[in-house]
Design a protein around this motif. Structure first.
Motif, mmCIF file in Angstrom:
data_model
loop_
_atom_site.group_PDB
_atom_site.id
_atom_site.type_symbol
_atom_site.label_atom_id
_atom_site.label_comp_id
_atom_site.label_asym_id
_atom_site.label_seq_id
_atom_site.Cartn_x
_atom_site.Cartn_y
_atom_site.Cartn_z
ATOM 1 N N GLN A 129 48.010 -73.978 -30.597
ATOM 2 C CA GLN A 129 46.966 -73.698 -29.716
ATOM 3 C C GLN A 129 45.519 -73.564 -30.670
ATOM 4 O OE1 GLN A 129 46.671 -73.971 -26.431
ATOM 5 N NE2 GLN A 129 48.908 -74.181 -26.313
ATOM 6 N N ARG A 130 45.572 -72.866 -31.609
ATOM 7 C CA ARG A 130 44.643 -72.728 -32.570
ATOM 8 C C ARG A 130 44.144 -74.087 -33.171
ATOM 9 N NH1 ARG A 130 46.725 -67.715 -36.268
ATOM 10 N NH2 ARG A 130 47.305 -66.408 -34.668
ATOM 11 N N PHE A 131 45.543 -74.854 -33.488
ATOM 12 C CA PHE A 131 45.175 -76.072 -34.345
ATOM 13 C C PHE A 131 44.746 -77.083 -33.433
ATOM 14 C CE2 PHE A 131 49.074 -74.647 -37.490
ATOM 15 C CZ PHE A 131 47.698 -74.062 -38.357
ATOM 16 N N MET A 132 45.111 -77.107 -32.266
ATOM 17 C CA MET A 132 44.530 -78.010 -31.252
ATOM 18 C C MET A 132 42.857 -77.800 -31.013
ATOM 19 S SD MET A 132 45.595 -78.682 -27.174
ATOM 20 C CE MET A 132 44.925 -77.294 -26.967
ATOM 21 N N ARG A 133 42.462 -76.911 -31.017
ATOM 22 C CA ARG A 133 41.072 -76.659 -30.919
ATOM 23 C C ARG A 133 40.368 -76.949 -32.074
ATOM 24 N NH1 ARG A 133 42.985 -71.962 -28.422
ATOM 25 N NH2 ARG A 133 42.832 -70.467 -30.364
ATOM 26 N N LEU A 134 40.911 -76.700 -33.249
ATOM 27 C CA LEU A 134 40.241 -77.216 -34.509
ATOM 28 C C LEU A 134 40.487 -78.453 -34.806
ATOM 29 C CD1 LEU A 134 41.778 -74.750 -37.542
ATOM 30 C CD2 LEU A 134 39.313 -75.337 -37.018
ATOM 31 N N ASP A 135 41.442 -79.250 -34.234
ATOM 32 C CA ASP A 135 41.537 -80.767 -34.381
ATOM 33 C C ASP A 135 40.607 -81.286 -33.465
ATOM 34 O OD1 ASP A 135 43.657 -83.025 -34.807
ATOM 35 O OD2 ASP A 135 42.640 -83.327 -33.112
ATOM 36 N N GLN A 136 39.962 -80.661 -32.369
ATOM 37 C CA GLN A 136 39.095 -81.271 -31.665
ATOM 38 C C GLN A 136 37.849 -80.993 -32.198
ATOM 39 O OE1 GLN A 136 39.631 -79.062 -27.803
ATOM 40 N NE2 GLN A 136 41.700 -80.580 -27.162
ATOM 41 N N HIS A 137 37.692 -79.837 -32.817
ATOM 42 C CA HIS A 137 36.239 -79.693 -33.464
ATOM 43 C C HIS A 137 36.002 -80.684 -34.625
ATOM 44 C CE1 HIS A 137 32.943 -77.627 -35.661
ATOM 45 N NE2 HIS A 137 33.657 -77.197 -36.404
ATOM 46 N N PHE A 138 37.133 -80.901 -35.447
ATOM 47 C CA PHE A 138 36.969 -81.701 -36.456
ATOM 48 C C PHE A 138 36.749 -83.176 -36.184
ATOM 49 C CE2 PHE A 138 37.683 -78.561 -39.390
ATOM 50 C CZ PHE A 138 37.786 -78.755 -40.612
ATOM 51 N N GLN A 139 37.218 -83.601 -35.155
ATOM 52 C CA GLN A 139 36.744 -85.156 -34.566
ATOM 53 C C GLN A 139 35.229 -85.141 -34.390
ATOM 54 O OE1 GLN A 139 39.086 -87.338 -34.326
ATOM 55 N NE2 GLN A 139 40.926 -85.901 -35.025
ATOM 56 N N THR A 140 34.488 -83.999 -34.337
ATOM 57 C CA THR A 140 33.125 -84.210 -34.207
ATOM 58 C C THR A 140 32.427 -83.911 -35.495
ATOM 59 O OG1 THR A 140 32.831 -81.690 -33.762
ATOM 60 C CG2 THR A 140 33.198 -83.101 -31.972
ATOM 61 N N LEU A 141 32.901 -83.914 -36.667
ATOM 62 C CA LEU A 141 32.683 -83.582 -37.903
ATOM 63 C C LEU A 141 32.647 -84.963 -38.623
ATOM 64 C CD1 LEU A 141 33.902 -80.130 -39.322
ATOM 65 C CD2 LEU A 141 31.807 -80.497 -38.216
ATOM 66 N N PRO A 142 31.652 -85.245 -39.680
ATOM 67 C CA PRO A 142 31.730 -86.319 -40.512
ATOM 68 C C PRO A 142 32.982 -86.263 -41.213
ATOM 69 C CG PRO A 142 29.700 -85.228 -40.713
ATOM 70 C CD PRO A 142 30.415 -84.402 -39.855
ATOM 71 N N PHE A 143 33.759 -87.319 -41.449
ATOM 72 C CA PHE A 143 34.982 -87.169 -42.496
ATOM 73 C C PHE A 143 34.746 -86.833 -43.826
ATOM 74 C CE2 PHE A 143 37.976 -89.972 -45.040
ATOM 75 C CZ PHE A 143 39.121 -89.508 -44.688
ATOM 76 N N SER A 144 33.842 -86.966 -44.141
ATOM 77 C CA SER A 144 33.298 -86.490 -45.544
ATOM 78 C C SER A 144 33.440 -85.233 -46.001
ATOM 79 C CB SER A 144 32.259 -87.063 -46.017
ATOM 80 O OG SER A 144 31.021 -86.746 -45.443
ATOM 81 N N ARG A 145 33.276 -84.208 -44.613
ATOM 82 C CA ARG A 145 33.096 -82.993 -44.641
ATOM 83 C C ARG A 145 34.403 -82.189 -44.295
ATOM 84 N NH1 ARG A 145 28.678 -80.299 -45.586
ATOM 85 N NH2 ARG A 145 29.626 -78.415 -44.509
ATOM 86 N N TRP A 146 35.549 -82.870 -44.005
ATOM 87 C CA TRP A 146 36.774 -82.335 -43.759
ATOM 88 C C TRP A 146 37.188 -81.120 -44.516
ATOM 89 C CZ3 TRP A 146 40.431 -86.379 -41.096
ATOM 90 C CH2 TRP A 146 39.845 -86.734 -39.678
ATOM 91 N N LEU A 147 37.358 -81.648 -45.745
ATOM 92 C CA LEU A 147 37.991 -80.883 -46.929
ATOM 93 C C LEU A 147 36.859 -79.635 -47.284
ATOM 94 C CD1 LEU A 147 39.687 -83.092 -49.748
ATOM 95 C CD2 LEU A 147 40.657 -82.066 -47.499
#
Length: 444
Positions: A129-147
Motif C-alpha cells: 500500500q505504501r509502495f503504491m502511493r510512492l509509485d504514483q508519486h514518482f510517476q510525476t517526478l522527472p526520471f532524473s530525480r528518482w535516485l
C-alpha cells in the motif's frame, strides 16, 4: 487500482550491511521492494534467458524508465557490485547501464533460499500500500530525480537506519538512454507479444531440460549395461570354471560321505555353487540378452501353469498358497519362454520375502484399448520401501536388509520386459508387495 493489480510480488531482497564500528560482525538488513505487474514479463525473460539482443535491451530500458522500484533495485545492486566500500558515487547513470546489469545477472539474480523468505501476508500488504502511493508519486517526478528521492522508498521499506548506500544514490542523476530518439521508445505498457515471447522461452527451456534428462538417463543406462557386460564376461571366465570344479568335486564326494550330515553339507556346497552360477547368468542376460523367439498367440495360462507346477513342492514346504486367476482363453504375443522366466523370477522374489506361511496371488487382466495385458503378482511378505522399489531393477542393488532379495533376478525381468516393449513395476503395499508386468496381448 489496488496494490494487487499494480504489483505482482517481490523482487529479491537487497541485503544492506551496517558496520557497527566494533570487532563484532556487521548487522544485516533485508530490504524488499515490489515487482510491478507490468515489469514481470520482462523480468521473467531476463531470468530464464541469456538474451543480449538490442531488442531485449530496449525493452529493459523502457521497463526501468517506468518502474521506480525496479530502477532503484537495479541501482542498489550496481552500487553493491562496483562500490563494495559504500563510497559515494557521483555522476550520471543511464538506463543502458541499468539494463546491462540485468543482461549480465538476470539469470542468477534470484537466490531461492533468500527469495522464498519474503514478507508475510499482513506485513507485505501494508508495504505494498505504501509502495503504491510512492509509485504514483514518482510517476510525476522527472526520471532524473528518482535516485535523489530514493530515501522515500528506503523509509517505506522499513530501513531502520540511514545507510551509506542511500548517500551514494543522492549524488546520481539518471538519464534515459533513449531520450534523444523518442521513436525508439516502446509503448509504456508491455504488449501481449512480450508475454508470449517470455513464456515461449520458458516452455522451450523446460522442453530442452526434459530432452537432456531423457538423453542423460539413456546414456547412464547404456553405461551401466556396458559395465555389467564387462563384469559378467569377467565373472563368467574367472569364476564359472572354479565354480564348476567345486560343484563337480562336491558331487563326487557325496557318494563317499561318511554320514548323512556330511552328505547334506556337501549338497549345500553344490547348491550354492549352482546359485552363484545362476547369478552370473542373470547378469550376463541383463548385459547381453538373446533375441526373443516371438510366438503369436501363445496361451498365457499354459505358461503360468508350466512355471508353477515344478515349484509346488517348494511352495508346499514353505506353506505358501498360490491363487491363480488367469483366463484360459487369454493369448499373448512374444517369447513364451521369457514370459515364463519373468513369472518365475517374480514368484521366487515373493517366496523369498514371505519365508514361511503366506499367500501369493497371480492374476492377469486385459485392456483391449492399449492391447496390453497386466500381470499382477501380490504377496504377503515383508514390505518394500519406495526407495527400494525405485532401485529394484538395478543389477548392483540388493534389498536383503528389508527381507526381499531384489537384485539380479529382477533386473532379468526388467530386460525381458524391455525386449517386448513392456514395463515392470514394484509397488509398496500395506502388506507385502505388488509386482505389475505389462505384456503385449494377442489381437487376432
Amino acid at each position: 487500482m489496488s496494490s494487487a493489480d499494480l504489483f505482482a510480488g517481490w523482487l529479491p531482497p537487497i541485503v544492506i550491511e551496517h558496520d557497527n564500528g566494533t570487532a563484532n560482525p556487521s548487522h544485516e538488513e533485508r530490504i524488499w521492494l515490489p515487482m510491478r505487474s507490468s515489469s514481470s514479463t520482462t523480468l521473467l525473460h531476463a531470468l530464464v534467458s541469456r538474451d543480449t539482443s538490442a531488442t531485449f535491451r530496449r525493452k529493459l530500458r523502457n521497463t526501468l524508465h517506468h518502474d521506480p522500484a525496479l530502477c532503484l533495485f537495479t541501482a542498489a545492486k550496481l552500487v553493491q557490485e562496483h562500490e563494495r566500500g559504500w563510497r559515494p558515487i557521483a555522476g550520471r547513470w543511464t538506463t543502458k547501464q541499468l539494463a546491462d546489469w540485468w543482461v549480465r545477472h538476470g539469470a542468477n539474480v534470484w537466490d531461492g533460499a533468500s527469495f522464498l523468505s519474503c514478507p508475510d501476508t499482513e506485513t507485505g500488504e501494508k508495504l505494498l500500500q505504501r509502495f503504491m502511493r510512492l509509485d504514483q508519486h514518482f510517476q510525476t517526478l522527472p526520471f532524473s530525480r528518482w535516485l535523489m528521492e530514493s530515501d522515500l522508498w528506503w523509509k517505506a521499506a522499513g530501513l531502520h537506519r540511514q545507510a551509506s548506500i542511500c548517500e551514494s544514490m543522492h549524488s546520481i542523476r539518471l538519464i534515459d538512454s533513449d531520450q534523444a530518439d523518442p521513436a525508439s521508445i516502446p509503448n509504456k505498457h508491455p504488449s501481449n507479444q512480450d508475454a508470449h515471447e517470455a513464456f515461449g522461452k520458458v516452455t522451450t527451456m523446460v522442453t530442452e531440460r526434459e530432452r537432456l534428462q531423457s538423453e542423460f538417463s539413456q546414456s547412464l543406462e547404456s553405461v551401466r549395461r556396458d559395465l555389467a557386460k564387462q563384469l559378467a564376461y569377467g565373472l563368467s571366465h574367472e569364476i564359472n570354471n572354479p565354480l564348476a570344479n567345486i560343484a563337480t568335486r562336491a558331487q563326487g564326494l557325496i557318494a563317499a560321505a561318511a554320514s548323512p550330515q556330511q552328505a547334506e553339507s556337501l549338497q549345500r556346497i553344490v547348491d550354492q555353487s549352482y546359485r552363484a552360477h545362476a547369478m552370473i547368468a542373470d547378469l550376463m542376460f541383463y548385459a547381453h540378452p538373446p533375441e526373443p523367439q516371438r510366438v503369436s498367440g501363445f496361451e498365457a495360462r499354459q505358461v503360468v501353469d508350466s512355471v508353477i507346477e515344478p515349484m509346488r513342492p517348494t511352495l508346499q514346504s514353505h506353506e505358501i498358497v498360490v491363487d491363480i486367476q488367469v483366463p484360459r482363453s487369454l493369448k499373448c504375443d512374444g517369447d513364451p519362454s521369457m514370459f515364463g522366466e519373468a513369472i518365475r523370477a517374480l514368484i521366487l522374489n515373493a517366496v523369498e520375502s514371505i519365508g514361511v506361511d503366506g499367500q501369493i496371488a497371480l492374476a492377469i487382466q486385459t485392456d483391449s484399448e492399449s492391447e496390453l495385458c497386466l500381470l499382477r503378482i501380490s504377496d504377503s511378505g515383508q514390505g518394500l520401501t519406495a526407495e527400494d522399489a525405485a532401485r529394484a531393477f538395478d543389477p548392483y542393488f540388493s534389498g536383503r536388509e528389508a527381507g526381499r532379495g531384489l537384485g539380479l533376478s529382477l533386473c532379468r525381468v526388467h530386460r525381458i520386459a524391455e525386449l517386448h516393449g513392456a514395463t515392470i513395476q514394484l509397488h509398496p503395499a500395506l502388506i507385502g508387495c505388488v509386482a505389475e508386468l505389462t505384456w503385449p496381448m494377442h489381437v487376432p
